[in-house]
Design a protein around this motif. Structure first.
Motif: not given
Length: 324
Positions: A247-250, A252-253, A256, A271, A287, A317, A319
């Motif tokens: 899951r991209e949002d997860c 990237r979090k 970070s 992804l 990226w 993270c 899917e």
């Protein structure tokens, strides 16, 4: 036809930090250096560094008897003009004297006579870990060299207590939050950290690697007949692979929030609708779209990190319902 812009890599660092050692590493790297030139600045009357760099095919131009940031500013302008006219390099390394402020050198490179000739300069600052505890005595110049950096090498970590290295990394991060920071031994790093994001080819070596034999009195040999480890004591290298998409949002979090001790992550991330190439060095992440399909394949290098925790966060993270 206009000549291509010359990439400039300015090497800064206090006296004795390892700048010449770093340049010697560069000249030994299996990278095409036929279009590369080196400008060395000595503060004393006798040039030593230029002699240390002899024996390589890369041309070396030496400036002695002054600092390129002050008394030799005019000489620096003339030397740069001569290099551009005579050598026509595509890449120029400038080794500044240990008492030079990188900002002064960058100002010269931005003069009108050099407009359209140099690309944006990348600054590599080498910090002697042995001096870090006494940094307050070196004045603002020491901090300016760090603040100007795109990449900081915390060098000579073999002379420090293991637990101290992580603390030093955090303190450097507080001074320069935007730069990449990598601990090194004899300035030995992955050339990709200097050349930048070079493409989507998987790394052949971890970010920190040792080609030279490691002295027995610094890093003891393992017991038995096992081969010498590729990473010194305190370093960790591991990997993560999965055919399931993130899951991209997860993802990237998680990226970070990586600890500064986990300073190198490189590889592919799958992804739901695309695949990316990730290059993370010392807190900074690049990226790029990957050209070829395939699974996630990530390589990690860090200093005394919790491998299980990192793997667990990545697995969370994936899917929902996907298998690793």
């Amino acid at each position: 036809m206009q000549s291509p812009l010359c990439e400039v890599i300015l090497i800064a660092g206090f006296l004795g930090a390892g700048k010449t050692t770093f340049l010697q590493r560069i000249l030994r790297w299996p990278e095409k250096l036929s279009d590369t030139a080196i400008l060395v600045n000595e503060f004393g009357q006798i040039g030593i560094d230029g002699e240390l760099l002899e024996g390589f095919s890369t041309p070396v131009v030496e400036m002695a008897n002054g600092c390129i940031c002050c008394s030799l500013k005019g000489d620096l302008i003339r030397a740069l003009g001569d290099i551009l006219e005579r050598i026509h390099p595509k890449r120029l390394f400038i080794e500044a004297t240990g008492v030079a402020d990188p900002l002064d050198v960058l100002t010269v490179l931005e003069l009108p006579e050099f407009q359209g000739k140099f690309e944006k300069t990348k600054v590599v600052t080498i910090v002697d870990a042995d001096f870090w505890g006494a940094r307050e005595y070196f004045g603002p110049l020491f901090y300016n060299q760090i603040k100007a950096a795109d990449l900081v090498l915390l060098n000579k970590i073999d002379l420090q207590e293991t637990e101290e290295v992580g603390r030093f990394l955090g303190e450097i991060r507080a001074i320069c939050s935007s730069c990449a920071i990598v601990p090194t031994y004899h300035c030995n790093i992955d050339p990709g950290m200097v050349w930048g994001l070079a493409g989507s080819r998987a790394p052949e070596k971890p970010a920190f690697f040792v080609d030279d034999p490691i002295p027995h009195d610094i890093f003891p040999q393992p017991h038995g007949d096992r081969q010498q480890p590729s990473l010194p004591v305190g370093y960790m290298a591991f990997s993560f692979e999965s055919a399931a998409p993130f899951r991209e949002d997860c993802f990237r979090k998680v990226m970070s929030a990586m600890p500064h001790e986990l300073y190198r992550i490189k590889g592919y991330v799958l992804l739901r609708d695309k695949r990316l190439f990730v290059n993370h060095v010392g807190g900074k992440t690049e990226w790029a779209d990957a050209q070829e399909p395939g699974p996630s394949k990530l390589a990690f290098v860090g200093w005394q990190i919790d491998e299980e925790q990192i793997i667990s966060e990545l697995q969370e993270c994936l899917e929902e319902g996907a298998a690793v």
